[in-house]
Enzyme design. Structure first.
Site, PDB file in Angstrom:
ATOM      1  CB  SER A  50     -22.194-120.033 -72.090  1.00  0.00           C
ATOM      2  OG  SER A  50     -22.932-119.104 -72.843  1.00  0.00           O
TER       3      SER A  50
ATOM      4  CE1 TYR B 171     -22.005-116.395 -68.115  1.00  0.00           C
ATOM      5  CE2 TYR B 171     -22.481-116.423 -70.465  1.00  0.00           C
ATOM      6  CZ  TYR B 171     -22.630-116.970 -69.205  1.00  0.00           C
ATOM      7  OH  TYR B 171     -23.390-118.108 -69.035  1.00  0.00           O
TER       8      TYR B 171
END
Length: 357
Positions: A146, A171
């Site tokens: 990501s 995350y």
């Protein structure tokens, strides 16, 4: 190829599986179909892949496969990555040529509320993927990282050679851990691992927790949209077709040992493992307000805006340097925002139905 695609009830996984099947690959899909967001949307994607919801919901075991009614080379398992035993049996049973891991607990803000879900899915689950590859001879592994791994890095465009040591959400930290775990398995076991750092993906069948869906739902239902950091943000909005194109290029070209390539990256400069990292984005960030205006034009309706301060775990701007994918594979993200938003809005109105005025 026989390819395991994890997260096929998810946004990117669904589109990738469909494209691979259309070109003739055999695709085994898995997803746990959790309730992080509307499962009706997830089952809607699976229906497009020919998977029957009633059959899946009645599944007696995670090791029960469901044959697609649309694609003869597609089967689906309702399975959780963190189920170590089931994952091991799956790898042993199916004997994959390649794996694309897209399944994960998604969402930056939600990681502040439910951190344990991220460790189970994104860390424990990814370890089970790595172990499946190691134990059952799968050498070609690609996986979703990501753009959030860049964290507090303010140097833009983000380059894969930049330091990524200061994440601002759990995350992001789990995604960074995936990159480190992948390198370890590439180094120790010769598994060819390629990580893709995704940048703000949008398009038809998108996620309800992301801006396009949130804003569209609010605008059509006369609710204000929350505009964080008072709108002073920008994102490298990337259309789903461009993302899938890049992912397939990576699957078709697994990482090779290359000490010269690794020497460009100070974090792995001494490594000759078959390990790669790429940014995958549009390489052209746009202001959030431009995105909102484009969406308003497509909907034919103005948004009522609720300007708010910056949220914990978020970043002001993202901008992908995609020269790696461009140079290695000829990747060209050419879809403009107006076209992409029009396609998204058309799908949204078709799937959810027109809103009565």
């Amino acid at each position: 190829m026989k390819i395991l695609v994890t997260g096929t009830a998810g946004f990117i996984g669904f589109h990738l599986a469909k494209k691979l099947l259309e070109r003739g690959d055999e695709v085994i899909g898995i997803d746990n179909i959790n309730d992080y967001y509307d499962i009706n949307l997830k089952y809607g994607r699976l229906k497009e892949l020919g998977i029957d919801r009633e059959e899946v919901e009645k599944s007696p075991s995670p090791l029960t496969s469901h044959q697609s009614r649309t694609y003869n080379k597609h089967r689906f398992y309702k399975m959780d990555l963190s189920d170590r035993e089931a994952m091991d049996v799956l790898f042993k049973k199916e004997q994959f040529d390649a794996v694309m891991n897209l399944a994960a607990q998604a969402g930056v803000r939600y990681s502040l509320e439910n951190p344990h879900a991220y460790i189970q899915s994104n860390v424990v689950g990814f370890l089970n993927i790595l172990e499946g590859c190691r134990k059952h001879g799968v050498k070609n592994l690609a996986y979703a990282s990501s753009s959030s791994v860049y964290g507090l890095n303010e140097s833009q465009p983000f380059k894969t050679t930049d330091k990524t040591e200061h994440q601002v959400s759990l995350y992001a930290a789990t995604k960074k851990s995936n990159e480190m775990m992948a390198h370890t398995y590439a180094h120790l076991y010769g598994i060819q691992t390629t990580g893709l750092r995704f940048f703000t993906v949008y398009g038809p069948w998108g996620r309800p927790d992301m801006a396009p869906m949130l804003f569209t739902d609010a605008i059509l239902n006369d609710r204000p949209i929350n505009v964080f950091n008072n709108g002073k943000m920008s994102r490298d909005f990337t259309y789903i077709d461009n993302i899938v194109d890049g992912v397939i290029k990576v699957i078709d070209n697994p990482a090779q040992p290359n000490s010269a390539w690794n020497a460009k990256d100070p974090e792995i400069s001494s490594s000759s493992a078959p390990y790669r990292l790429y940014n995958i984005g549009n390489n052209a960030p746009l202001p959030l307000m431009t995105f909102i205006e484009t969406l308003e034009d497509a909907l034919g309706k103005k948004a009522e805006k609720n300007f708010m301060p910056m949220q914990d775990g978020d970043v002001v701007s993202t901008y992908a340097d995609v020269s790696g994918l461009m140079n290695d594979f000829g990747y060209k993200p050419e879809t403009n925002l107006a076209y992409g938003i029009d396609e998204f809005v058309s799908w949204y109105k078709n799937f959810y139905g027109e809103v009565d005025e």
